[in-house]
Scaffold this active site. Structure first.
Site, PDB file in Angstrom:
ATOM      1  N   ALA A 144      -6.421  53.764   7.391  1.00 55.91           N
ATOM      2  CA  ALA A 144      -5.513  53.272   6.351  1.00 55.91           C
ATOM      3  C   ALA A 144      -6.331  52.649   5.230  1.00 55.91           C
ATOM      4  CB  ALA A 144      -4.546  52.260   6.943  1.00 55.91           C
ATOM      5  N   ASN A 145      -5.675  51.968   4.314  1.00 57.03           N
ATOM      6  CA  ASN A 145      -6.389  51.261   3.244  1.00 57.03           C
ATOM      7  C   ASN A 145      -5.634  49.964   2.937  1.00 57.03           C
ATOM      8  OD1 ASN A 145      -4.385  51.817   1.060  1.00 57.03           O
ATOM      9  ND2 ASN A 145      -4.944  53.924   1.570  1.00 57.03           N
ATOM     10  N   ARG A 146      -6.149  49.195   1.993  1.00 59.77           N
ATOM     11  CA  ARG A 146      -5.625  47.844   1.776  1.00 59.77           C
ATOM     12  C   ARG A 146      -4.434  47.777   0.822  1.00 59.77           C
ATOM     13  NH1 ARG A 146      -9.119  44.365   4.025  1.00 59.77           N
ATOM     14  NH2 ARG A 146     -11.273  45.054   4.246  1.00 59.77           N
ATOM     15  N   ALA A 161      -1.561  54.676  -2.584  1.00 66.04           N
ATOM     16  CA  ALA A 161      -2.985  54.861  -2.278  1.00 66.04           C
ATOM     17  C   ALA A 161      -3.036  55.836  -1.105  1.00 66.04           C
ATOM     18  CB  ALA A 161      -3.614  53.528  -1.915  1.00 66.04           C
TER      19      ALA A 161
END
Ligand code: C5P
Length: 420
Positions: free
Chosen positions: A228-230, A294
């Site tokens: 995943a990402n932030r 994102a």
């Protein structure tokens, strides 16, 4: 405050799909909110759930057949079409939607739907390919134009081991959409209803459809791990909220986030990039499409069905494959491309150079670029400094603003670009 479903009479038409089992739960959800439910099962529905089960949960008989003499003597189809406050069709199969769109009424469900003047909410559920088929798209557009409200479908794993948009909305989501529809039916002028939510009929984007992606994606490694990402989803959600405030009918396709749904917006929840693409395609047509999510660039090539064990040997290799580029796919549509396609560029260095290159490569009309290096605190934070890059390379830099304010200003700009 009175509860919107208290003492409301709901005619629940259950269509013939695997999601029919969820409609039994829907009966319970509606009743626990104080509504009374009169179930009506199509012939197809009875292949999946029994009238007895529906009747037991509803606490009243279930209706089934147009030519049931006892039924017609006791309560005819015209009374069924009138004696309620709203009609809910769940699951709304492709077949049932086609019958509704064309006014073809070979059975009790379709006859009641043709005879009723009550507000109608449908919860479509079908195979991914059927939902994406041009015939279903046409029927959906006809139904929306006729004033039918729509909730879902959601993206996710399907009964046929496929993944994509087509899963019926959850019973709680349907109950909420119904409550919203009933409240909106009583809203003062200036509000209309579309797709199960309030839509302002005034404002610079009144009557326009806007699609926004937001949040991160989760790309599974195994059932418990993912890449995943932030991204918090704050900027995308703020844009969706501002577009709704400007009068647009907004669909927000969101990856997993911990922030609340924006008011007045239809939210489709997804996890992976591929689900996001399917949900975006299902949400078209739109006049404006904003890709603020994102999206994970890569996903594990072979997501494992069982948790990968730490067995003391070397760590397992993680082979990655590229995800579909949702922005580029939609910007490149030969048919049905939104009038305004907006991409985001989250960069940690040489922000503007990267953004200029991106606008050409992705084929979008506008790039909103921001510096997401750790120093700026943009990723997950509440403020943002953005640069707007147009196709001709011109750049406009905005001061550091709250993400909600960035959302409002962006929406005002999009509206202005449309009328130019
Ligand atoms: O290539 P990059 O990820 O930097 O591009 C960012 C823009 O492209 C964003 O608007 C993002 O939402 C979109 N994007 C997408 N699908 C991907 C990757 C990025 O829609 N697979």
């Amino acid at each position: 405050m009175t509860k919107p479903l208290a003492d409301r009479r709901v005619l629940l038409i259950i269509g013939g799909g695997i999601a029919a089992y969820k409609s039994l739960d829907l009966i319970r959800r509606l009743r626990e909110r104080g509504a009374s439910v009169r179930p009506l099962l199509t012939q197809g529905a009875q292949e999946f759930v029994t009238p007895l089960a529906a009747a037991a949960l509803a606490g009243r008989p279930a209706h089934t057949d147009l030519f049931d003499r006892a039924d017609e003597a006791e309560i005819g189809h015209i009374r069924l079409a009138r004696e309620a406050d709203a009609v809910v069709v769940a699951p709304a199969t492709a077949n049932l939607m086609a019958r509704m769109a064309t006014g073809h009424a070979p059975d009790l469900a379709a006859t009641v739907l043709l005879a009723t003047t009550l507000p109608i909410l449908i919860a479509p559920a079908m195979n991914v390919a059927m939902w994406a088929h041009p015939a279903t798209r046409r029927n959906l557009a006809t139904l929306v134009a006729d004033g039918v409200r729509v909730v879902g479908p959601n993206a996710g794993p399907m009964a046929e081991a496929e993944t994509g948009a087509g899963r019926m909305a959850e019973p709680v989501e349907i109950a909420e959409a119904l409550a919203a529809m009933l409240i909106e039916a009583e809203e003062p002028a200036g509000f209309g209803v579309l797709s199960g939510r309030a839509v302002k009929t005034t404002g610079p984007l009144a009557g326009r459809r806007v699609l926004v992606t937001s949040g991160p994606t989760h790309e599974p490694i195994d059932p418990v791990r993912f890449i995943a990402n932030r991204s918090s989803g704050r900027q995308g959600h703020a844009i969706a909220a501002a577009a709704a405030e400007a009068g647009a009918a907004v669909t927000l396709v969101s990856g997993p986030v911990a922030i609340p749904d924006p008011p007045g917006v239809t939210v489709v929840r997804v996890e992976t990039a591929r689900e996001m693409l399917a949900a975006v395609e299902a949400a078209l047509p739109a006049t404006i499409a904003v890709f603020a999510a994102a999206v994970g660039d890569w996903r594990p090539e072979n997501a494992q069905g069982a948790k990968i064990k730490k067995d003391g040997a070397a760590p397992p290799p993680l082979a990655l494959v590229e995800n579909p580029d949702i922005l580029a796919t939609i910007a490149g549509l030969a048919c049905g491309r939104p009038d305004l396609v907006v991409g985001f560029a989250a960069e940690t260095d040489t922000v503007l150079d990267h953004a200029r290159e991106k606008i050409a490569r992705k084929g979008c009309d506008l790039i909103v670029a921001n510096d997401v290096s750790a120093a700026g605190g943009v990723m997950g934070g509440t403020a943002n400094t953005v640069h707007l890059i147009a196709r001709d390379g011109t750049v406009e830099t905005w001061p550091r603003l709250d993400k909600d304010e960035v959302g409002r200003r962006l929406v005002a700009r999009f509206a202005a670009l449309l009328v130019r």
